[in-house]
Design a protein around this motif. Structure first.
Motif, PDB file in Angstrom:
ATOM      1  N   PRO A  42       0.799  -1.229   0.000  1.00  0.00           N
ATOM      2  CA  PRO A  42       0.000   0.000   0.000  1.00  0.00           C
ATOM      3  C   PRO A  42       0.824   1.268   0.000  1.00  0.00           C
ATOM      4  N   ARG A  60      -7.132  -4.508 -15.274  1.00  0.00           N
ATOM      5  CA  ARG A  60      -6.986  -4.527 -13.817  1.00  0.00           C
ATOM      6  C   ARG A  60      -5.531  -4.661 -13.365  1.00  0.00           C
ATOM      7  N   GLU A  63      -4.728  -3.220  -9.902  1.00  0.00           N
ATOM      8  CA  GLU A  63      -5.625  -3.675  -8.842  1.00  0.00           C
ATOM      9  C   GLU A  63      -4.966  -3.671  -7.463  1.00  0.00           C
ATOM     10  N   SER A  64      -3.698  -4.014  -7.385  1.00  0.00           N
ATOM     11  CA  SER A  64      -3.021  -4.156  -6.092  1.00  0.00           C
ATOM     12  C   SER A  64      -2.331  -2.874  -5.626  1.00  0.00           C
ATOM     13  N   PRO A  66      -3.659   0.457  -4.511  1.00  0.00           N
ATOM     14  CA  PRO A  66      -4.739   1.396  -4.201  1.00  0.00           C
ATOM     15  C   PRO A  66      -4.282   2.820  -3.912  1.00  0.00           C
ATOM     16  N   PHE A  67      -2.986   3.003  -3.601  1.00  0.00           N
ATOM     17  CA  PHE A  67      -2.508   4.337  -3.263  1.00  0.00           C
ATOM     18  C   PHE A  67      -1.631   4.949  -4.355  1.00  0.00           C
ATOM     19  N   ALA A  88     -10.205  -0.866 -11.110  1.00  0.00           N
ATOM     20  CA  ALA A  88      -9.712  -1.484  -9.887  1.00  0.00           C
ATOM     21  C   ALA A  88     -10.793  -1.399  -8.818  1.00  0.00           C
ATOM     22  N   TRP A  89     -10.784  -2.343  -7.903  1.00  0.00           N
ATOM     23  CA  TRP A  89     -11.821  -2.381  -6.870  1.00  0.00           C
ATOM     24  C   TRP A  89     -11.828  -1.116  -6.021  1.00  0.00           C
ATOM     25  N   HIS A  90     -10.628  -0.470  -5.891  1.00  0.00           N
ATOM     26  CA  HIS A  90     -10.501   0.715  -5.053  1.00  0.00           C
ATOM     27  C   HIS A  90     -10.771   2.012  -5.810  1.00  0.00           C
ATOM     28  N   GLY A  91     -10.995   1.910  -7.113  1.00  0.00           N
ATOM     29  CA  GLY A  91     -11.328   3.081  -7.913  1.00  0.00           C
ATOM     30  C   GLY A  91     -10.177   4.019  -8.206  1.00  0.00           C
ATOM     31  N   MET A  92      -8.949   3.633  -7.814  1.00  0.00           N
ATOM     32  CA  MET A  92      -7.757   4.440  -8.065  1.00  0.00           C
ATOM     33  C   MET A  92      -8.001   5.905  -7.646  1.00  0.00           C
ATOM     34  N   GLN A  93      -8.386   6.062  -6.406  1.00  0.00           N
ATOM     35  CA  GLN A  93      -8.824   7.355  -5.883  1.00  0.00           C
ATOM     36  C   GLN A  93      -7.719   8.404  -5.806  1.00  0.00           C
TER      37      GLN A  93
END
Length: 242
Positions: A42, A60, A63-64, A66-67, A88-93
């Protein structure tokens, strides 16, 4: 392709991390899930994957991460960004800067790129991205603050700078680099200059949905001092990989 070499096929996707798929005679080099091309975990905030002769990016892939805040995919051999590349599940915020320059990129089908919620800076200089890609960016990437385009396309838009900036006051074109450039082969001219065309309609829609000011400018000439080091490093990387 060498005689008897296997055709260039895409490897199966994997699930964790990033890695560059090995390349060889008759094989693709790509970016896919796995480990190695970027730090895993992360804490990963940036990924520099430039000048790796990457030809494709699997769905994807990020995907791994997120930050992830910054990714440089410049100076590769990417011709398309397929659907769900940036999904990606985290939405690449946190991803706010994406560099795709110096790729033979002709197709961008990934709506997830356009919808990255934090994207502020997108560099598509020295690509072959069509005008429809620019229209999709203007329509969808509402928080974008800087868009770098191929010189040819940016200078075509600059022919209609006044019209564009009147229609959408939050879009600004920086055209100094276009002074003296020939625009005789501006194939987009008919579409851009049409008041009822797709681009003008997109601009009208954009001004209703965002107040973020977007600056559009052409790629920087690689011969300038500012970019000399980057292009020298890119050439050196290519020589070392031979």
């Amino acid at each position: 392709m060498a005689t008897g070499a296997r055709p260039c096929t895409r490897p199966r996707p994997q699930q964790a991390g990033l890695r560059r798929a090995a390349g060889g005679a008759g094989r693709c080099r790509g970016l896919r899930a796995g480990g190695g091309a970027a730090r895993r975990g992360p804490e990963t905030a940036a990924g520099d994957l430039s000048c790796n002769k990457i030809q494709f990016i699997e769905r994807r892939t990020f995907e791994s991460l997120p930050f992830l805040q910054y990714v440089n995919l410049g100076c590769n051999l990417i011709t398309e960004l397929s659907f769900r590349t940036f999904q990606a599940w985290h939405g690449m915020q946190f991803l706010h800067k994406v560099i795709l320059n110096r790729n033979p990129l002709t197709t961008v089908e990934d709506s997830y790129l356009y919808k990255l919620p934090a994207l502020k800076y997108l560099d598509m200089g020295t690509t072959q991205a069509p005008l429809t890609t620019v229209e999709n960016i203007l329509m969808t990437t509402l928080e974008l603050e800087k868009l770098i385009l191929p010189s040819h396309m940016a200078c075509c838009l600059c022919q209609f700078k006044n019209n564009i900036e009147v229609v959408c006051k939050t879009v600004k074109l920086h055209c100094d680099a276009c002074i003296g450039n020939s625009t005789e082969d501006c194939f987009e001219e008919a579409s851009v200059g049409n008041a009822e065309g797709a681009l003008m309609k997109v601009l009208q829609a954009r001004k209703k949905h965002t107040s973020t000011e977007l600056t559009i400018e052409p790629e920087v000439d690689p011969r300038t001092k500012e970019n000399y080091v980057f292009f020298w490093d890119c050439s050196l990387a290519e020589e070392k990989s031979k």
